[in-house]
Structure formats: C-alpha cells, structure tokens
Write a protein that holds these residues in place. Structure first.
Motif, PDB file in Angstrom:
ATOM      1  N   ALA A  38     -81.200  54.222  18.074  1.00  0.00           N
ATOM      2  CA  ALA A  38     -80.181  53.249  18.564  1.00  0.00           C
ATOM      3  C   ALA A  38     -80.192  51.961  17.967  1.00  0.00           C
ATOM      4  CB  ALA A  38     -80.396  53.353  20.010  1.00  0.00           C
ATOM      5  N   GLY A  39     -81.114  51.727  17.061  1.00  0.00           N
ATOM      6  CA  GLY A  39     -81.059  50.389  16.411  1.00  0.00           C
ATOM      7  C   GLY A  39     -82.127  49.463  17.196  1.00  0.00           C
ATOM      8  N   THR A  52     -87.006  48.879  12.850  1.00  0.00           N
ATOM      9  CA  THR A  52     -86.107  49.573  11.748  1.00  0.00           C
ATOM     10  C   THR A  52     -85.797  48.710  10.769  1.00  0.00           C
ATOM     11  OG1 THR A  52     -84.108  49.580  12.610  1.00  0.00           O
ATOM     12  CG2 THR A  52     -85.310  51.605  12.987  1.00  0.00           C
ATOM     13  N   GLY A  53     -85.570  48.987   9.395  1.00  0.00           N
ATOM     14  CA  GLY A  53     -85.174  48.007   8.303  1.00  0.00           C
ATOM     15  C   GLY A  53     -84.421  48.866   7.441  1.00  0.00           C
ATOM     16  N   THR A  76     -85.486  52.524   7.193  1.00  0.00           N
ATOM     17  CA  THR A  76     -86.886  52.675   7.184  1.00  0.00           C
ATOM     18  C   THR A  76     -87.517  52.270   8.617  1.00  0.00           C
ATOM     19  OG1 THR A  76     -87.292  50.518   6.426  1.00  0.00           O
ATOM     20  CG2 THR A  76     -87.274  52.189   4.662  1.00  0.00           C
ATOM     21  N   VAL A  77     -88.658  52.877   8.966  1.00  0.00           N
ATOM     22  CA  VAL A  77     -89.373  52.514  10.264  1.00  0.00           C
ATOM     23  C   VAL A  77     -90.580  51.560   9.675  1.00  0.00           C
ATOM     24  CG1 VAL A  77     -90.612  53.350  12.121  1.00  0.00           C
ATOM     25  CG2 VAL A  77     -88.703  54.691  11.099  1.00  0.00           C
TER      26      VAL A  77
END
Length: 92
Positions: A38-39, A52-53, A76-77
């Motif tokens: 969900a960001g 996240t990125g 990415t995490v």
C-alpha cells in the motif's frame, strides 16, 4: 534459522502450540507485506523499520556475452535496523 526453526523457538518461548505460533507469524508477515504494498512503512520500535524504494531503469551487460540488456525499473524493500537491535547484535 529458517521459518520452521523460528516457529519452534517462538513456540518454546511463549508456551503456545507450534500451529498457533505459525499462524501468528504468517499473519505478521502478511500484515507487513500488505502495508508495504500500500506504499506505507512498518516501524517496530527497538527492532527496525521496513519501507519501499524505487530503483530506476538502467542498461546492464550480460556477463557471459557482453551484450547490453535493459533492466526494468522496480520497487525495492528496505530494512533499517533500529538502535536497540544494532546494539544487541554488536554486544555479542
């Protein structure tokens, strides 16, 4: 330590059944995945934070042929360890 060893260790420590502990661990991981999808970010005080990125698209090279290939952009995490977690690891 793999997932089953983690379940065994947590079940031994809490006294709960391994089945119930496995369900709880699965639920925690699912909640983290959902929040990241969900960001959002997940911050566990004393442990760390997940976020996240973005990784931009780029041109790379095939190492065996040397041919250029296009690498797609990706999410990415990231995990950033908290201070208490770092201190506990470094104290060992």
């Amino acid at each position: 330590m793999n997932k089953q060893e983690l379940i065994d260790a947590v079940a031994d420590r809490t006294g709960d059944s391994k089945a119930a502990t496995g369900e709880v661990i699965d639920a925690v991981l699912a909640a983290i995945k959902h929040a990241l999808n969900a960001g959002g970010t997940v911050q566990l005080v004393g442990f760390g934070s997940f976020s996240t990125g973005q990784r931009a698209a780029r041109t790379g090279r095939n190492p065996s042929t040397g041919a250029e290939i296009q690498i797609a952009a990706a999410r990415t995490v990231k995990f950033t360890a908290g201070k208490a977690f770092k201190d506990a690891v470094n104290a060992s």
